[in-house]
Design an enzyme around this catalytic site. Structure first.
Site, mmCIF file in Angstrom:
data_model
loop_
_atom_site.group_PDB
_atom_site.id
_atom_site.type_symbol
_atom_site.label_atom_id
_atom_site.label_comp_id
_atom_site.label_asym_id
_atom_site.label_seq_id
_atom_site.Cartn_x
_atom_site.Cartn_y
_atom_site.Cartn_z
ATOM 1 N N CYS A 263 0.815 -1.223 0.000
ATOM 2 C CA CYS A 263 0.000 0.000 0.000
ATOM 3 C C CYS A 263 0.842 1.262 0.000
ATOM 4 O O CYS A 263 0.290 2.367 -0.100
ATOM 5 C CB CYS A 263 -0.918 0.002 1.215
ATOM 6 S SG CYS A 263 -1.882 -1.515 1.390
ATOM 7 N N HIS A 418 -2.806 7.394 6.483
ATOM 8 C CA HIS A 418 -3.119 6.213 5.682
ATOM 9 C C HIS A 418 -4.595 5.870 5.895
ATOM 10 O O HIS A 418 -5.302 5.547 4.950
ATOM 11 C CB HIS A 418 -2.206 5.065 6.094
ATOM 12 C CG HIS A 418 -2.217 3.913 5.149
ATOM 13 N ND1 HIS A 418 -1.948 4.040 3.807
ATOM 14 C CD2 HIS A 418 -2.495 2.598 5.354
ATOM 15 C CE1 HIS A 418 -2.037 2.861 3.218
ATOM 16 N NE2 HIS A 418 -2.384 1.965 4.134
ATOM 17 N N HIS A 456 -9.738 2.391 -0.459
ATOM 18 C CA HIS A 456 -8.294 2.117 -0.467
ATOM 19 C C HIS A 456 -7.878 1.681 -1.871
ATOM 20 O O HIS A 456 -8.207 0.587 -2.313
ATOM 21 C CB HIS A 456 -7.986 1.018 0.545
ATOM 22 C CG HIS A 456 -6.534 0.885 0.874
ATOM 23 N ND1 HIS A 456 -5.534 1.464 0.117
ATOM 24 C CD2 HIS A 456 -5.899 0.231 1.886
ATOM 25 C CE1 HIS A 456 -4.364 1.162 0.650
ATOM 26 N NE2 HIS A 456 -4.561 0.427 1.727
#
Length: 620
Positions: A263, A418, A456
Site C-alpha cells: 500500500c 493512511h 483504499h
C-alpha cells in the site's frame, strides 16, 4: 545547491472523477466550494459519466450517488451473483449415470469409472458407475458489497483502441494522458530540451493486473477448460503501468521501473523520482500507478484475511438487523470501524527540476524534498503494523522543520493519514501521529483521511493523498472525515485535530503536508510535501527576482494551455494519447561514438560516462 524536485503536472481518475485541474479533489469537498468551481466539477463528471444536456438537480443527485464509495455495480461484477463452481461428489444409483457428448470433448485421460462407446451420430455415450467429483456452475453473494468504484459510466476501453488490455492498463493510459494535458507543455518540447536518458518513469500496481485479460485469465483458463491468451502473462505484470506509458504515450528511452511496497507503492516510486532529480540523474520524472483490484478474487483474498468491511459487520456497527448497510459510510477512519473498503484508481504526477521548470515556464503545484521508507524489524505477523512508521513520520517531520522552521511546522502543517478504517490502523496510526506531535511541539495537528471518500486504492493511495494536498493549497479546504460520527475511544488524539467537517484553512495557511502510508509486510513510508507558495519562495531565493519574473511570464502560456485542456476534457474533445506502433526505433536508428549514443528522432544525444567515479582508487 541541490535541485528542487517540483510538482509541475498531475492527472488521473479515481472514484471522485478526473484528477487534472483538481476535479477529483473538488468532488470530495464540493459542498464547501464556491458555485463556479462546483459547477465546473459537475460538468467534468457529467462528461466522463456520459451524461448529456444541461445539468439539473436530478442529474447532480445521480452523479452524487454514483461517485465515491458505494454499493458494487454490475459493470465490474454482480456482487449478489458471483459465478463460481460448487464441488460435488456424485454417487450413481442403479446402472449408473449415462450422458452423451461430442467425441472431441472427451478428456485425454479417462476416469477409471467411465465406460465409453461410439454412438450413431458421431458422438460418444458415457456411462459411469463409480463415485466421481464434479464441478457445477453456481452463483454466490459476496460478503463485501461496497467499493470505491470509478464514476458510473466511465469506460476507459472506449477512449482508445484498448486491444484487450486489462482494466488497470486502460486506466493508466487515460491517467497518464490526463497528466500530460494538465502539464500544459507539449511533451515534444520537453523531449527536445533534455537528453533522452534524463527522463524517468516509475509506476506500477501492487496487485498486478487481475482481471480476465491479465493474470486471472492466465491462472484460471485451464481450470475452466479455456485456452490461455498470449497476452495474459505479459499484460499481467505489475510494472505494466510504467511500461505502457513509456511505449505508447511518451516514447521514453530513459530510466524506468517499479519499486513495489504494497500500500506504500506510490511513495516508493515517488522516492525514486525525487532522489533521481536531487542527484541529477533525471530532470523530468513521471511517477504514478494504476490499481484495478475490484475483482471477486482479490476481494475474497482481503475478506478472508478479515481486512475488508463486510456487509454483516457494517450492519452490526449501525445496529441494523435487516436491509442493507450504509455503503457510502463503509470506510470510517479513526471512528468505530470494521475494515477497509477496496477501490480502483490511476494517478500520475510529473516532477521536474527547478532550472528546467523555470526555463519551460512550468506551473509549480508544490515540491517534494524527500520521501522516507523504513521496515518494521522482526514481526509476529506479516500483515500487522510495526515500529517502522514511527521512524518514517519522525524523519519526514524533522525534514520539514529543517526546511521551513519550527513555527511553521507547529502551526502551518497538516497530515494525510493512511487511514484505512481498520480497528488496528486507527489505534496504531493515531498513536504514531500523537506521539510525534507531542515530540515536535505540535499542539493540534490537522489530520485528513481521504479513504473515507475514495476507499483504499492500494498502490495508488499515496497519489490520492497528494492530489488532495494540492487541492487544499488551491482551494484552501482540508477535507473532513465525514463518515466519522466521533473518534473511537481507543484513538489517541490529545495533540491531533480529527474533524468530521471540512475545514476552511485558506490557500497559504499551511506550508507543509505529510503523506503517510502503511503497507502489508512492514512497508512504511512518509512523504514531505511543500506548498506552492513555499516552493516559489525557494525559487526566488535561489534564482533571484529577475529570473522568477521571467519564469512567471512564461508560465502564463503554460497555464492557458492547461486551462484549454481542462475545457476540452470537460467538453469531451480532448483525445487520449495512445501511440501504438508509432515511430518504432530499430538498429538502423542508432548512431554510436565513444562519448555518445544518438537515436534518430531525438534531438539530444545520450552522453556516455567518460570519467571514473573511483579514479582515486586505481592508477591508470
Amino acid at each position: 545547491m541541490a535541485r528542487l524536485p517540483l510538482i509541475v503536472g498531475f492527472g488521473g481518475i479515481n472514484p471522485a472523477g478526473r484528477s487534472s485541474s483538481l476535479h477529483s479533489y473538488r468532488r470530495m469537498v464540493i459542498d464547501a466550494l464556491d458555485a463556479k468551481s462546483a459547477n465546473e466539477t459537475w460538468q467534468s463528471l457529467a462528461q466522463i459519466m456520459g451524461i448529456e444536456g444541461a445539468l439539473d438537480a436530478h442529474k447532480i443527485q445521480w452523479m452524487t450517488e454514483h461517485t465515491l464509495i458505494r454499493e458494487l455495480e454490475d459493470n465490474l461484477f454482480h456482487g449478489h451473483a458471483i459465478p463460481w463452481n460448487r464441488k460435488m461428489r456424485v454417487s450413481p444409483v442403479g446402472d449408473g449415470i449415462n450422458f452423451e457428448i461430442p467425441k472431441r470433448q472427451l478428456p485425454s485421460h479417462l476416469p477409471d469409472t467411465w465406460h465409453v462407446k461410439e454412438s450413431d451420430n458421431g458422438n460418444v455415450l458415457v456411462n459411469f458407475t463409480g463415485i466421481s467429483d464434479v464441478l457445477v456452475e453456481d452463483r454466490r453473494k459476496s460478503d463485501v458489497c461496497s467499493a470505491g468504484q470509478l464514476p458510473t459510466g466511465f469506460k476507459p476501453e472506449d477512449l482508445y483502441n484498448a486491444r484487450s488490455h486489462p482494466r488497470g492498463l486502460q486506466m493508466a493510459i487515460y491517467a497518464a494522458s490526463d497528466a500530460l494535458g494538465d502539464l500544459g507543455i507539449p511533451w515534444q518540447t520537453i523531449v527536445d530540451t533534455v537528453n533522452p536518458d534524463q527522463i524517468a518513469v516509475y509506476a506500477g500496481s501492487a496487485m498486478a493486473q487481475q482481471d480476465e485479460y491479465g493474470n486471472k485469465g492466465m491462472l484460471a483458463a485451464r481450470d475452466r477448460g479455456d485456452r490461455v491468451s498470449s497476452k495474459n502473462l505479459a499484460l499481467g505484470l505489475a510494472e505494466m503501468p510504467a511500461d505502457f506509458v513509456n511505449a505508447y504515450i511518451l516514447g521514453n528511452l530513459g530510466t524506468t521501473g517499479l519499486n513495489m511496497g504494497a500500500c506504500a507503492t506510490f511513495h516508493y516510486n515517488l522516492r525514486q523520482g525525487v532522489h533521481d532529480i536531487l542527484a541529477g540523474r533525471a530532470r523530468v520524472v513521471i511517477v504514478g500507478g494504476s490499481e484495478a483490484g475490484i475483482t471477486p478474487e482479490v476481494m475474497d483474498g482481503y475478506a478472508t484475511m478479515g481486512a475488508l468491511a463486510t456487509d454483516k459487520a457494517l450492519m452490526a456497527l449501525d445496529g441494523l438487523t435487516e436491509g442493507k448497510p450504509d455503503y457510502r459510510r463503509a470506510s470510517r477512519p479513526f471512528a468505530d470501524n470494521c475494515g477497509f473498503t477496496i477501490a480502483e484508481a490511476a494517478q500520475y504526477t510529473v516532477l521536474m527540476d527547478d532550472e528546467l521548470a523555470m526555463e519551460l515556464g512550468a506551473q509549480v503545484y508544490g515540491m517534494v524534498p524527500d520521501v522516507f521508507v523504513n521496515a518494521d524489524g522482526y514481526k509476529k505477523s506479516i500483515s500487522s503494523p510495526g515500529v517502522g512508521n514511527y521512524i518514517t513520520v519522525a524523519k519526514s517531520v524533522a525534514m520539514a522543520r529543517a526546511i521551513v522552521g519550527e513555527e511553521a511546522l507547529r502551526r502551518r502543517s497538516f497530515i494525510h493519514a493512511h487511514g484505512t478504517s481498520t480497528p488496528q490502523n486507527r489505534v496504531t496510526e493515531s498513536q504514531i501521529f500523537n506521539e510525534t506531535a507531542k515530540t515536535f511541539g505540535i499542539e493540534s495537528w490537522p489530520v485528513a483521511a481521504v479513504k473515507s471518500y475514495l476507499g483504499h486504492t492500494i498502490a495508488v493511495a499515496g497519489a490520492d493523498q497528494l492530489m488532495a494536498s494540492l487541492g487544499t493549497w488551491r482551494h484552501g479546504i482540508l477535507p473532513g472525515i465525514l463518515t466519522m460520527d466521533k473518534p473511537a475511544d481507543d484513538v489517541q488524539r490529545s495533540n491531533l485535530s480529527l474533524s468530521n467537517q471540512h475545514q476552511d484553512i485558506g490557500q497559504t495557511a499551511m506550508d507543509v503536508s505529510f503523506l503517510n502510508a502503511k503497507g502489508f509486510g512492514g512497508n512504511n513510508a512518509t512523504a514531505t510535501v511543500l506548498g506552492p507558495h513555499v516552493a516559489e519562495q525557494m525559487l526566488l531565493k535561489k534564482h533571484g527576482k529577475a529570473a522568477v519574473h521571467t519564469w512567471m511570464e512564461r508560465r502564463e502560456t503554460t497555464e492557458s494551455a492547461s486551462d484549454a485542456y481542462d475545457k476540452a476534457a470537460t467538453a469531451g474533445t480532448a483525445e487520449v494519447v495512445y501511440r501504438f506502433n508509432h515511430q518504432v526505433r530499430d538498429d538502423s536508428h542508432i548512431h554510436m561514438s565513444e562519448d555518445t549514443v544518438r537515436v534518430d528522432g531525438y534531438c539530444n544525444p545520450i552522453m556516455l560516462p567518460t570519467e571514473s567515479p573511483f579514479s582515486s582508487l586505481l592508477k591508470k
